[in-house]
Design an enzyme around this catalytic site. Structure first.
Site, PDB file in Angstrom:
ATOM      1  N   GLY A 239       0.780  -1.227   0.000  1.00  0.00           N
ATOM      2  CA  GLY A 239       0.000   0.000   0.000  1.00  0.00           C
ATOM      3  C   GLY A 239       0.812   1.277   0.000  1.00  0.00           C
ATOM      4  N   PRO A 277       5.402  -4.581  -0.539  1.00  0.00           N
ATOM      5  CA  PRO A 277       5.296  -3.379  -1.370  1.00  0.00           C
ATOM      6  C   PRO A 277       5.089  -3.728  -2.837  1.00  0.00           C
ATOM      7  CG  PRO A 277       7.592  -3.827  -0.880  1.00  0.00           C
ATOM      8  CD  PRO A 277       6.783  -4.839  -0.102  1.00  0.00           C
ATOM      9  N   GLY A 278       4.255  -2.963  -3.502  1.00  0.00           N
ATOM     10  CA  GLY A 278       4.038  -3.178  -4.934  1.00  0.00           C
ATOM     11  C   GLY A 278       4.340  -1.898  -5.685  1.00  0.00           C
ATOM     12  N   ARG A 279       3.318  -1.024  -5.742  1.00  0.00           N
ATOM     13  CA  ARG A 279       3.452   0.165  -6.623  1.00  0.00           C
ATOM     14  C   ARG A 279       4.592   1.080  -6.220  1.00  0.00           C
ATOM     15  NH1 ARG A 279      -1.854   2.706  -7.149  1.00  0.00           N
ATOM     16  NH2 ARG A 279      -2.686   1.144  -5.754  1.00  0.00           N
ATOM     17  N   ARG A 316      -6.643   2.447 -15.170  1.00  0.00           N
ATOM     18  CA  ARG A 316      -6.768   3.161 -13.889  1.00  0.00           C
ATOM     19  C   ARG A 316      -7.565   4.477 -13.981  1.00  0.00           C
ATOM     20  NH1 ARG A 316      -3.233   4.842 -11.060  1.00  0.00           N
ATOM     21  NH2 ARG A 316      -3.938   3.989  -9.080  1.00  0.00           N
ATOM     22  N   TYR A 320     -10.791   4.172 -11.694  1.00  0.00           N
ATOM     23  CA  TYR A 320     -10.697   4.828 -10.378  1.00  0.00           C
ATOM     24  C   TYR A 320     -10.594   6.351 -10.484  1.00  0.00           C
ATOM     25  CZ  TYR A 320      -8.419   0.213  -9.694  1.00  0.00           C
ATOM     26  OH  TYR A 320      -8.072  -1.108  -9.696  1.00  0.00           O
ATOM     27  N   CYS A 359     -14.690   2.207 -27.627  1.00  0.00           N
ATOM     28  CA  CYS A 359     -16.077   2.685 -27.715  1.00  0.00           C
ATOM     29  C   CYS A 359     -16.751   2.635 -26.348  1.00  0.00           C
ATOM     30  CB  CYS A 359     -16.842   1.861 -28.730  1.00  0.00           C
ATOM     31  SG  CYS A 359     -16.127   2.078 -30.347  1.00  0.00           S
ATOM     32  N   GLU A 360     -16.266   3.453 -25.465  1.00  0.00           N
ATOM     33  CA  GLU A 360     -16.824   3.594 -24.112  1.00  0.00           C
ATOM     34  C   GLU A 360     -16.616   5.048 -23.722  1.00  0.00           C
ATOM     35  OE1 GLU A 360     -17.593   1.261 -21.385  1.00  0.00           O
ATOM     36  OE2 GLU A 360     -17.204  -0.616 -22.441  1.00  0.00           O
ATOM     37  N   TYR A 388       0.027  -1.767 -12.041  1.00  0.00           N
ATOM     38  CA  TYR A 388      -1.387  -1.924 -12.423  1.00  0.00           C
ATOM     39  C   TYR A 388      -1.634  -1.340 -13.817  1.00  0.00           C
ATOM     40  CZ  TYR A 388      -1.471  -2.711  -7.381  1.00  0.00           C
ATOM     41  OH  TYR A 388      -1.195  -3.170  -6.120  1.00  0.00           O
TER      42      TYR A 388
HETATM   43  N1  LLP Z   1      -0.631  -7.057  -0.619  1.00  0.00           N
HETATM   44  C1  LLP Z   1      -1.922  -7.368  -0.847  1.00  0.00           C
HETATM   45  C2  LLP Z   1      -2.553  -8.427  -0.059  1.00  0.00           C
HETATM   46  C3  LLP Z   1      -2.645  -6.666  -1.825  1.00  0.00           C
HETATM   47  O1  LLP Z   1      -3.929  -6.969  -2.047  1.00  0.00           O
HETATM   48  C4  LLP Z   1      -2.013  -5.639  -2.567  1.00  0.00           C
HETATM   49  C5  LLP Z   1      -2.741  -4.903  -3.606  1.00  0.00           C
HETATM   50  C6  LLP Z   1      -0.639  -5.366  -2.304  1.00  0.00           C
HETATM   51  C7  LLP Z   1       0.010  -6.097  -1.304  1.00  0.00           C
HETATM   52  C8  LLP Z   1       0.134  -4.319  -3.047  1.00  0.00           C
HETATM   53  O2  LLP Z   1      -0.365  -3.037  -2.870  1.00  0.00           O
HETATM   54  P1  LLP Z   1       0.516  -1.798  -3.365  1.00  0.00           P
HETATM   55  O3  LLP Z   1       1.766  -1.781  -2.544  1.00  0.00           O
HETATM   56  O4  LLP Z   1       0.822  -2.019  -4.790  1.00  0.00           O
HETATM   57  O5  LLP Z   1      -0.315  -0.588  -3.166  1.00  0.00           O
HETATM   58  N2  LLP Z   1      -5.544  -1.869  -9.183  1.00  0.00           N
HETATM   59  C9  LLP Z   1      -5.515  -0.879  -8.125  1.00  0.00           C
HETATM   60  C10 LLP Z   1      -4.810  -1.374  -6.873  1.00  0.00           C
HETATM   61  C11 LLP Z   1      -5.345  -2.686  -6.367  1.00  0.00           C
HETATM   62  C12 LLP Z   1      -4.560  -3.185  -5.185  1.00  0.00           C
HETATM   63  C13 LLP Z   1      -4.732  -4.632  -4.981  1.00  0.00           C
HETATM   64  N3  LLP Z   1      -3.958  -5.157  -3.899  1.00  0.00           N
HETATM   65  C14 LLP Z   1      -4.858   0.395  -8.662  1.00  0.00           C
HETATM   66  O6  LLP Z   1      -4.511   0.420  -9.842  1.00  0.00           O
HETATM   67  O7  LLP Z   1      -4.703   1.373  -7.925  1.00  0.00           O
END
Ligand code: LLP
Length: 436
Positions: A239, A277-279, A316, A320, A359-360, A388
């Site tokens: 997150g 960590p992801g994004r 995105r 969102y 087409c949306e 994402y």
């Molecule tokens: N761990 C779990 C259990 C998760 O469900 C997620 C993301 C992460 C870690 C990684 O989160 P991050 O660090 O990347 O924020 N598609 C949406 C975001 C969906 C998040 C899903 N879970 C977007 O484009 O903002």
């Protein structure tokens, strides 16, 4: 920070001038390997006193070239499907560094995970625990489980569609039911309930929601301890935000300054901290490059740019209302931006909506953006698209998915071929099925 920079009015990815890629057909994703690498290493450095297991969220960006690179730096992986298990094992990630979350694990996915010896199941519900336990028992294998707890803490700024820590949702078990869950399942011999997992949403724009949720978890761990349940792992999820505009997210040190001191005492007591960590690693490491097809004049001061990409490649904004900074790849000296702001301060900008070909009516990459004057065939860069982005792309409107390229200093590598029309039908068939 990232290695996408304008120099003398031209966009560079590391040492590559994007002009040199003008022969490559758009749209395409372009990643900077050294941005990934530095993000991962700096994140690790910020939390080094805790010595956490850092599991990259594969769902954000799953190209093998990237996963392999992160694995070489020592990353574990946070996976949510059998497909992500496959990718992480193909990337050479040791299975004991894999945490598997997700609310709908099938029996087949659970079997595969047990057979490959993953480190942890992040269990999301009681029926899922029972299913995993039964399969592990049948295979005579002992596995670790972390119970995903819903701390009912979240960030009110997080989009409703990506908030996960709220009570009563599909993720995890509500806090008040956790003691009963441990009473019922905490003594299993095959699925050892040894940890707690939280993931409160994505992105979380400050450290406070984490500290509130972690404080509740530390209290919970104490209470479970009093009942004879020893917790060995605390996974605090992902997150951590990314810079969609410059300076929009806290630095890793800022997160760590609030989070680490809370966790240090339990880490010193032998509880292993896991992070997902992801994004924060991947978002600013990628851009989407697109070509302007048309500029449509709507009235005196409204113009719509139509590009060759859109919601099918980066959903995105449509899903969102997310904002991505967009700027021409070759804007010229007068518009050489040094800061990414949704409201840039230059003389001579024009206001545009930026739309895709789908087409949306939701197929916009941005609305009401000020850009240098744009003409057909100009290339635009959509920034902060490494998370994402490609992973959420589709073939909607029978549009093949784009290619992915990666830059490492002065070297450009094609890491996923652009799909072609054959790919649109490669799995279609005409086979009569005999039903039992
Ligand atoms: N761990 C779990 C259990 C998760 O469900 C997620 C993301 C992460 C870690 C990684 O989160 P991050 O660090 O990347 O924020 N598609 C949406 C975001 C969906 C998040 C899903 N879970 C977007 O484009 O903002």
């Amino acid at each position: 920070m990232d290695y996408f920079k304008y120099k003398n009015g031209r966009l560079f990815c590391e040492e590559i001038d994007l002009d040199r890629m003008s022969g490559i057909k758009t749209p395409f994703y372009l990643y900077s390997w050294n941005t990934f690498k530095e993000h991962f290493l700096r994140f690790k450095e910020s939390f080094k006193e805790l010595d956490p297991l850092i599991c990259f969220a594969v769902k954000t960006c799953n190209n093998l070239a990237i996963l392999k690179g992160l694995a070489r730096l020592g990353a574990g992986m946070d996976i949510v499907s059998g497909g992500e298990l496959f990718l992480s094992s193909r990337a050479g990630v040791p299975a004991d560094r894999v945490v598997y979350a997700g609310v709908g694990k099938t029996a087949e996915e659970i079997e595969l995970s047990i057979d490959s010896g993953i480190g942890f199941f992040n269990v999301e519900s009681e029926p899922e625990f029972i299913r995993i336990e039964k399969i592990a028992r049948g295979k005579n294998k002992i596995m670790n489980a972390l119970l995903r707890v819903n701390p009912d803490e979240y960030d009110k700024n997080t989009h409703d569609k990506t908030t996960t820590g709220k009570k009563g949702g599909k993720f995890g078990v509500d806090l008040e039911h956790v003691p009963a869950f441990f009473e019922a399942h905490g003594k299993s011999d095959y699925l050892k309930l040894t940890g707690i997992h939280i993931h409160i949403g994505s992105p979380i724009y400050s450290a406070e929601p984490y500290t509130r949720a972690i404080t509740k978890m530390i209290d919970l761990i104490g209470k479970l301890g009093e009942k004879g349940f020893t917790i060995k792992y605390l996974d605090i999820g992902g997150g951590y935000a990314a810079d969609y505009e410059d300076g929009a997210s806290p630095s890793w040190d800022e997160y760590s300054e609030s989070i680490a001191p809370l966790l240090q005492p339990i880490a010193d007591n032998g509880i292993k901290i896991i992070m997902e960590p992801g994004r924060t690693i991947s978002a600013n490491a990628g851009i989407l490059v697109t070509s302007v097809q048309y500029v449509k004049k709507v009235d005196q001061d409204r113009n719509i740019i139509i590009t060759d990409t859109g919601m099918h490649h980066l959903i995105r904004p449509a899903l969102y209302n997310a904002n991505h900074f967009i700027w021409p790849a070759n804007p010229g000296e007068a518009f050489s931006v040094t800061e990414r702001r949704f409201d840039p301060d230059f003389d001579g900008l024009m206001e545009y909506d930026i739309a895709g070909p789908i087409c949306e009516s939701s197929d916009y990459l941005a609305k009401g953006r000020k850009l240098p004057p744009v003409a057909p065939a100009d290339r635009l860069a959509v920034f902060t698209a490494g998370a994402y982005g490609m992973v959420m792309s589709s073939q909607y409107n029978a549009q093949p998915r784009p290619a992915e390229y990666m830059v490492d200093e002065d070297k450009v590598t094609l890491i996923r071929e652009r799909e072609n029309y054959g790919d649109l039908i490669s799995k279609q068939c005409d086979r009569v099925i005999t039903l039992g």
